[in-house]
Design an enzyme around this catalytic site. Structure first.
Site, mmCIF file in Angstrom:
data_model
loop_
_atom_site.group_PDB
_atom_site.id
_atom_site.type_symbol
_atom_site.label_atom_id
_atom_site.label_comp_id
_atom_site.label_asym_id
_atom_site.label_seq_id
_atom_site.Cartn_x
_atom_site.Cartn_y
_atom_site.Cartn_z
ATOM 1 C CG LEU A 191 -2.010 -1.120 1.226
ATOM 2 C CD1 LEU A 191 -2.857 -1.014 2.485
ATOM 3 C CD2 LEU A 191 -2.886 -1.105 -0.003
ATOM 4 C CB CYS A 192 4.087 2.238 -0.032
ATOM 5 S SG CYS A 192 4.987 0.710 -0.330
ATOM 6 N N GLY A 193 2.066 2.666 -3.128
ATOM 7 C CA GLY A 193 2.194 3.062 -4.519
ATOM 8 C C GLY A 193 3.181 2.200 -5.290
#
Length: 289
Positions: free
Chosen positions: A89-91
């Site tokens: 969930l960090c691009g």
């Protein structure tokens, strides 16, 4: 067309997701300030240590140079130390790091070199394993570490130095993200073993005598330099992860808001159409009577 109940349930589901992404964005923003401060505070020390080491290295050459500086005279076997995050969930942060690792591996293999990987962090293992399953060796697990510190960097450095002294590889390069802002985290590659001599050494004109001699100081300084490089990479990773996570969650929250607006319009139109249909049926029935 979806029924009113389906639309209502979907709006409720998206709103629930939006609350989660908004909460994760706020948590990442709070952690980012601390992680960014730590990464920026470590940079001056690393730069100064590199300057001192460069000054000493320029005075040592030949057989007197420590193994970590001179190397073993070979460059055939390369170890790529890839620093990824442990959480998602960090691009595109981890994808960009893996892309840089693959680019370096392809360039080395095209030059006829042997490449193996040493992985730090969980998220880089699966994508690298798809293309380099047989070349992934041991790594270092940081998933259970709550607060990354110098202890972890020291453990990784000791392991790498031990492997180098045993002759398991000739050159080790560190691949990690450099935090620039919440929107930009650039993957970079630097050689850490053997420690590369600086290209330029500033000559202050001062005569310096070292006690003990340069060789003994370097023998102690070189492992510390490697540990400092790894510590800096871990801190940059933490700041990059929080920055990328905050940006990704902000985009997700905005997208959820836009989707909620579209679904709400669709729901209202469907509801209005249903009411209109019922009214037409009631009027038609009344006229029939």
């Amino acid at each position: 067309m979806a029924s009113l109940k389906e639309l209502k349930d979907r709006i409720k589901s998206v709103k629930s997701t939006q609350k989660i992404t908004k909460a994760k964005q706020m948590v990442a923003a709070a952690k980012l300030r601390k992680a960014q401060a730590a990464a920026e505070a470590a940079r001056p020390y690393a730069e100064r240590l590199a300057g001192v080491m460069g000054s000493l290295a320029s005075k040592v050459s030949g057989a007197d140079a420590p193994l970590l500086l001179s190397g073993n005279g070979k460059t055939d076997r390369h170890l790529l130390v890839v620093v990824n995050t442990d959480k998602g969930l960090c691009g595109g942060l981890n994808a960009n790091i893996v892309k840089e690792a693959k680019r370096q591996a392809r360039a080395l293999e095209q030059a006829g070199k042997e490449v193996t990987f040493y992985l730090v962090g969980k998220k880089g293992r699966a994508p690298l394993k798809r293309d380099y399953a047989s070349q992934i060796g041991d790594g270092f697990d940081t998933s259970e570490v709550r607060n990354i510190g110098f202890t972890e960097a020291e453990a990784i450095a000791d392991d790498l130095i031990s492997r180098f002294e045993k002759g398991e590889f000739d050159v080790a390069s560190l691949i990690y993200p450099i935090f620039k802002s919440a929107l930009a985290q650039d993957p970079t590659t630097v050689q850490i073993v053997p420690v590369p001599a600086p290209e330029e050494v500033t000559d202050t004109g001062a005569v310096v005598e070292y006690e003990p001699n340069e060789e003994e100081i370097l023998a102690d300084l070189l492992p510390r330099y490697i540990k400092t490089q790894l510590f800096g990479a871990l801190l940059e990773r933490e700041a990059s992860e929080q920055g990328a996570s905050m940006t990704a969650m902000d985009n997700a929250t905005r997208n959820a808001g836009e989707l909620i607006d579209k679904l709400t319009v669709q729901y209202n139109r469907s509801r209005q159409a249903a009411i209109t249909t019922e009214l037409v049926e009631i009027i038609a029935g009344a006229e029939a009577l």
